[in-house]
Design an enzyme around this catalytic site. Structure first.
Site, PDB file in Angstrom:
ATOM      1  N   GLY A  47       0.790  -1.233   0.000  1.00 57.80           N
ATOM      2  CA  GLY A  47       0.000   0.000   0.000  1.00 57.80           C
ATOM      3  C   GLY A  47       0.818   1.276   0.000  1.00 57.80           C
ATOM      4  N   CYS A  78      -5.361  -9.836  -2.924  1.00 59.57           N
ATOM      5  CA  CYS A  78      -4.864  -8.549  -2.436  1.00 59.57           C
ATOM      6  C   CYS A  78      -5.478  -7.467  -3.317  1.00 59.57           C
ATOM      7  CB  CYS A  78      -3.343  -8.541  -2.551  1.00 59.57           C
ATOM      8  SG  CYS A  78      -2.597  -6.926  -2.257  1.00 59.57           S
ATOM      9  N   ASN A  79      -6.183  -6.540  -2.698  1.00 66.17           N
ATOM     10  CA  ASN A  79      -6.824  -5.479  -3.484  1.00 66.17           C
ATOM     11  C   ASN A  79      -5.805  -4.568  -4.152  1.00 66.17           C
ATOM     12  OD1 ASN A  79      -8.843  -6.196  -1.218  1.00 66.17           O
ATOM     13  ND2 ASN A  79     -10.070  -5.095  -2.703  1.00 66.17           N
ATOM     14  N   CYS A 192      -9.335  -4.173   1.509  1.00 63.72           N
ATOM     15  CA  CYS A 192      -7.985  -4.717   1.667  1.00 63.72           C
ATOM     16  C   CYS A 192      -8.191  -6.054   2.347  1.00 63.72           C
ATOM     17  CB  CYS A 192      -7.133  -3.796   2.548  1.00 63.72           C
ATOM     18  SG  CYS A 192      -5.560  -4.536   3.057  1.00 63.72           S
TER      19      CYS A 192
END
Ligand code: DGL
Length: 267
Positions: A47, A78-79, A192
């Site tokens: 991130g 996983c976003n 997330c």
């Protein structure tokens, strides 16, 4: 799929333990599927990285993992990685790739106040992918996005048995609530895969009037539909690999055991 391919695994990939929320949902619908869980601890947290770094890293790693493990399907659990690198990974691997995208569509169908919160990583919330989901499914709603990097760290710490989750949760919830209109949020997208690991803590901090939505069940259903009709026969125990030192997995052995993984390896 041929009988001889029944042991071909499904590869689940995340920067850390976030993807275990997807693995838990997958095991409920496909209990016999051979699974490899891959955690890029050497790259965590995604991130806070740039788009270029994430895309190169994820496509490179998944390409190598695809060659080594010959999975029948890969899921980017996983976003952050999905919203940035899904297209690139699909070019690298010739197997079905399932991504993880923020659950804005179901959240838009649930909200009564019309105000939806979205907690994700800093990299995820700035993606055009999220703009497009908002335009397609929540154009008549208000979507308040909040980066919550502290929650990634807190989820990792929680699964490693360390205390101190409360402060990060309180801070993420307070910052989201402090946005204009934040007091009217009745639905929050956990964008997330790490965040459902803090579901209880987040639910308590938001209070009873707020529903928390994540994509894990939907992703599991997508994997079922893409592998429909295929045979599954596990010939060896499921295992996890880490790009970091082995203790990144060993510290989280209890959580991995809960999703059926005891064999821990370095990639
Ligand atoms: N689990 C990842 C996601 O779903 C992100 C965590 C990280 O920052 O690496 O976005």
């Amino acid at each position: 799929m041929k009988e001889s391919s029944a042991s071909a695994p499904i590869l689940l990939f995340d920067s850390g333990v976030g993807g275990l929320t997807v693995l838990a949902a997958l095991r409920r619908v496909l209990p016999d599927a051979p699974v490899i869980y891959a955690a890029d601890f050497a790259g965590l947290p995604y991130g806070e990285k740039s788009e270029a770094e994430i895309a190169a890293r994820v496509a490179g790693l998944l390409g190598r993992m695809g060659e080594r493990y010959q999975p029948r399907l890969a899921c980017i659990a996983c976003n952050t990685a999905s919203t940035i690198a899904l297209g690139m990974v699909r070019e690298v691997l010739e197997i079905p790739i399932v991504g993880t995208v923020p659950a804005i569509k179901p959240a838009a169908a649930m909200t009564k106040t019309g105000v939806i919160g979205l907690l994700g990583t800093a990299a995820t919330i700035r993606q055009g992918y999220v703009d497009r989901l908002e335009a397609a499914f929540a154009a008549d709603k208000t979507l308040l996005r909040q980066a919550a990097p502290g929650l990634v760290e807190a989820a990792e710490a929680k699964l490693a048995g360390r205390a101190g989750v409360g402060e990060a949760v309180a801070e993420a919830v307070a910052t989201l609530r402090a946005q204009p209109g934040g007091d009217r949020i009745d639905t929050v997208v956990l964008a997330c895969t790490h965040f459902p690991l803090l579901r209880e803590e987040l639910a308590a901090a938001f209070g009873p009037g707020v529903a928390l939505v994540d994509g894990a069940e939907g992703i599991a259903r997508r994997i079922v539909s893409l592998t429909g009709g295929q045979a599954f026969a596990r010939r060896a125990p499921n295992f996890a690999v880490t790009t970091g030192p082995i203790d990144t997995l060993e510290q989280r052995a209890d959580a991995l055991r809960q999703v059926g993984i005891e064999d821990l390896r370095v990639f």
